[in-house]
Design an enzyme around this catalytic site. Structure first.
Site: not given
Length: 623
Positions: A517, A565, A574
Site C-alpha cells: 500500500h 497481500d 502499508e
C-alpha cells in the site's frame, strides 16, 4: 716532536756507519727460536715475548686455536658459530624462502549474515520516503523531486517546509512519528556505530538522520531562544474526506496537484519533547561536526523550553481533525522523561538528569504500574525506552546520590518489562506461529514487535558489557542468551520464519509482499501523470506493484498469523517510518558484522565526570 727513547742511549745517528749497519741488517737472518734457546738464561719473559711471534706463542695449542688473520679463536667457538648459522638458516631463512615461493591466496572476508542483508535493505526504505529535492545518489530510480511548494505561504519560514519524509504509503509529512524515527535511528547509531561502519552503511545512516533533522529545524524558529508556535504537519486529510487531498487522491508525490495545508500549534509538550530528543540524540551522532552538533543542541534547548512551558501543556494534536485521528498523543510525561534523558546525554547539564529522575515523572506517566500497554515502545509511548536509556546511566556510570533511588527503580522496571516479553510469563498473548502480540492482536503489529526486539537485544548487550550473566524474573534467573533468543525469534519471524513462509520485509528473501500500500511504488514510472482519481486504478489493481519499494516492512499478519497481500488493505500491507526505524535498530543490534556489543562511551561524550554528592546529614539527636 719525538717520543721518549725507551731503549736508552743517544738519538744521534752515526752517518759513517749507517750504510754498513743497514746492509748488515738486511743480510742478517735471525733464528729467534735458536736465540731464545741459546740465551734463555739471559732473557726475561717480557723480552722473550718481543722475539716470539703468534705462531710461536700458540704453538703448543695449535689444535685448540685457529688463526683467521685478523682474529684468533678457538676451534670449538668457531664450530659453534658455524653451526649457529646453519641452524638459523633452516629455522628462519628457509621458511621465509618457501613462503615467498608459494602461490599467494586471497582470503575473502566472511559473508554478511542475514541480519546485515536485511539491515542494508531496511535503510533503503528511507530513501524512497524522502520529500523535497533529492540528491543524485538517492538510489531509488522511480522517485524524483516532490513537495517543493510545501509551506511556501509561510511568512516565518524562509524557503517553506521543503524536505523531510513522507510517513507511509500516503504523501503526508507527520512530524510526530518522523521525529520519533530520527531518535530511534540516532540511538541505534550511537550504540552500534561500529557495526554500521563494518557493513558499509556508516555514511548512509548519517545522511538519513541529517535529512530528517535538517527538516525538523525548519518547523520552528530554531535560532531563537524562545518560541510560541510549532509546525506539526504538512498535507494530510480529514476522515471521510471527498475533496482532493493526500488520502482521497492516489497520486505519486511527484505529481501532487492538490492543496497541502500546514498544521500549526501553540503548544506541544509531547511533540516538543520528542523533537528535543531527536535533535539531542542527533547531536551525539554528529559530534565530529562541531558546528552542526552545537546547532542541534541549541535548537533542542529551544524546543525543549517550549515543550516544558507550563502554559503550553495541551496535547499537540488536540482538536485538530487533520492530526488527531491519525497520530493522537495520549500523554506527554513519557516524552518529558525521554527528552530529558537525551538532553542530559547531549549537554551534560545536570538539570536534565534531575528532571528525568524526579518522582513526578513516573507518577504522572504511571511508569511503575506495569500496565501492559505501557510496556510497549511506540511513537506514542516512550516509557520503556526512556527507562532503559536511564538504566544505562546507572549500569555504566553509577552516579549515586541523589539519582540512585530513582535510577534503581527504572532499572527494576526495565527488568520486569523484559520479563513480560518472555513467553513463559504469559504477560502478553502470542500467536501460534510465535509472534508476540504487543498491541492486543490489533492491526500492524510488526512495528511494536521490532521495537521490543531492539530493547531486548540492547538490554542484553548492556549486561554483557558489564559481565552480568542475566537478571531475575521473580524466583527465576534469566540469562542474557534467553533475552537475545526472544529478540532473534521475533526478527526471524519478520524475515520469513512464520506460518506464511513469507518475509514481511520487501525485497528480502524469495517471497515477500508485492502489493504494498504505497502510492509511489504502485504507479508505473512511465512519465504519465495520473490525476487525483485517475490513480485509483493502480490502487485497485490486482497486479503486483511495478516498482519494488525495497526495505519496507509492511504492517504484518493478523493474530492468527494470516496475511493478505492486498494493496487496498493497509492494515496488512502499508509500511511506516516509525516501524522501519525500529526494525533498523533491531537488525543492527543483532548482526554479527563488526563484532558483538555496544559502544559504551560515545553516548557519554558530553557528560562531565560524576562526583556523587554527599547525602544530607541525619537530623540532630534528641533524647
Amino acid at each position: 716532536m719525538h717520543s721518549a727513547n725507551h731503549w736508552g742511549g743517544s738519538f744521534e745517528i752515526n752517518g759513517d756507519q749507517s750504510g754498513v749497519d743497514d746492509e748488515r741488517s738486511r743480510n742478517m737472518e735471525w733464528d729467534r727460536a735458536a736465540m731464545t734457546t741459546q740465551h734463555h738464561h739471559e732473557l726475561d719473559e717480557t723480552q722473550q715475548s718481543w722475539l716470539l711471534g703468534p705462531q710461536d706463542r700458540y704453538n703448543g695449542n695449535k689444535k685448540k686455536y685457529v688463526d683467521l688473520g685478523c682474529i684468533v679463536c678457538s676451534r670449538k667457538a668457531l664450530r659453534w658459530t658455524l653451526w649457529s648459522f646453519v641452524i638459523a638458516f633452516f629455522v628462519i631463512a628457509l621458511p621465509i624462502i618457501v613462503a615467498k615461493s608459494l602461490p599467494k591466496h586471497r582470503f575473502h572476508t566472511p559473508l554478511p549474515d542475514n541480519y546485515t542483508l536485511a539491515l542494508i535493505k531496511a535503510l533503503r526504505f528511507f530513501n524512497a520516503q524522502k520529500s523535497g529535492r533529492l540528491p543524485k545518489d538517492n538510489g531509488v530510480p522511480w522517485r524524483g523531486n516532490s513537495g517543493l511548494s510545501d509551506g511556501n505561504g509561510l511568512t516565518d519560514v524562509k524557503g517553506g517546509l521543503v524536505g523531510g519524509y513522507y510517513d507511509a504509503g500516503d504523501n503526508t509529512k507527520f512530524h510526530f512519528p518522523m521525529a520519533f524515527a530520527m531518535t530511534m535511528l540516532s540511538w541505534s547509531f550511537v550504540e552500534y556505530n561500529h557495526k554500521y561502519e563494518a557493513v558499509g552503511e556508516y555514511d548512509h545512516i548519517r545522511d538519513l538522520i541529517k535529512w530528517g533533522t535538517d527538516y525538523l529545524l525548519l518547523t520552528f524558529n530554531s535560532t531563537a531562544t524562545k518560541i510560541d508556535h510549532l509546525y506539526i504537519q504538512v498535507g494530510g486529510s480529514q476522515k471521510g474526506s471527498h475533496v482532493p487531498d493526500d488520502h482521497y487522491c492516489w497520486e505519486r508525490p511527484e505529481d501532487m496537484d492538490y492543496s497541502r495545508p500546514v498544521q500549526r500549534t501553540p503548544s506541544a509538550p509531547d511533540l516538543g519533547g520528542e523533537m528535543a530528543a531527536a535533535l539531542a540524540a542527533a547531536s551525539i551522532v554528529f559530534k565530529d561536526d562541531t558546528a552542526y552538533s552545537k546547532k542541534l543542541v541549541r535548537a533542542a534547548t529551544t524546543i525543549w523550553e517550549f515543550a516544558r512551558d507550563l502554559a503550553r501543556r495541551t496535547a499537540y494534536c488536540k482538536g485538530n481533525p487533520y492530526v488527531e485521528p491519525y497520530y493522537n498523543s495520549t500523554g506527554f510525561w513519557d516524552e518529558y522523561m525521554w527528552g530529558a534523558a537525551w538532553m542530559y546525554y547531549a549537554t551534560g547539564n545536570t538539570t536534565y538528569i534531575s528532571l528525568a529522575t524526579n518522582s513526578a515523572l513516573p507518577k504522572h506517566s504511571k511508569a511503575f504500574s506495569m500496565i501492559p500497554t505501557l510496556s510497549v515502545l511506540s511513537w506514542d509511548n516512550k516509557l520503556p525506552a526512556a527507562m532503559l536509556l536511564l538504566t544505562r546511566l546507572r549500569i555504566f556510570l553509577n552516579p549515586g546520590y541523589p539519582y540512585e533511588d530513582m535510577l534503581r527503580s527504572y532499572h527494576n522496571v526495565t527488568g520486569l518489562t523484559m520479563c513480560s516479553y518472555l513467553r513463559p510469563f504469559t504477560f502478553f498473548n502470542w500467536t501460534h506461529g510465535g509472534l508476540i502480540q504487543l498491541n492486543n492482536g490489533g492491526p500492524q503489529p510488526l512495528q511494536y514487535v521490532a521495537n521490543a526486539a531492539f530493547l531486548a537485544s540492547l538490554f542484553a548487550d548492556y549486561m554483557n558489557a558489564t559481565g552480568v550473566p542475566g537478571w531475575n524474573c521473580g524466583p527465576s534467573f534469566i540469562t542474557t542468551d534467553t533475552l537475545r533468543n526472544f529478540a532473534t525469534s521475533q526478527i526471524d519471524y519478520i524475515l520469513g520464519s512464520n506460518p506464511m513462509k513469507m518475509s514481511y520485509l520487501v525485497g528480502y528473501g524469495t517471497k515477500f509482499p508485492t502489493h504494498v500500500h504505497h502510492r509511489g511504488a504502485s504507479i508505473p514510472h512511465n512519465n504519465i501523470k495520473y490525476s487525483c482519481t485517475g490513480g485509483w486504478k493502480w490502487l485497485n489493481s490486482r497486479s503486483p506493484n511495478p516498482n519494488t519499494i525495497t526495505g519496507a516492512m509492511v504492517g504484518g499478519p493478523d493474530r492468527f498469523d494470516h496475511f493478505q497481500d492486498v494493496r487496498t488493505n493497509y492494515s496488512y500491507t502499508e509500511p511506516t517510518m516509525a516501524g522501519n526505524a525500529g526494525l533498523v535498530a533491531a537488525l543492527v543490534s543483532l548482526t554479527s558484522s563488526g563484532g558483538n556489543g555496544i559502544d559504551k562511551n560515545t553516548i557519554f561524550s558530553a557528560v562531565p565526570p560524576l562526583y556523587p554528592m554527599s547525602p544530607p546529614p541525619p537530623p540532630p539527636w534528641r533524647p
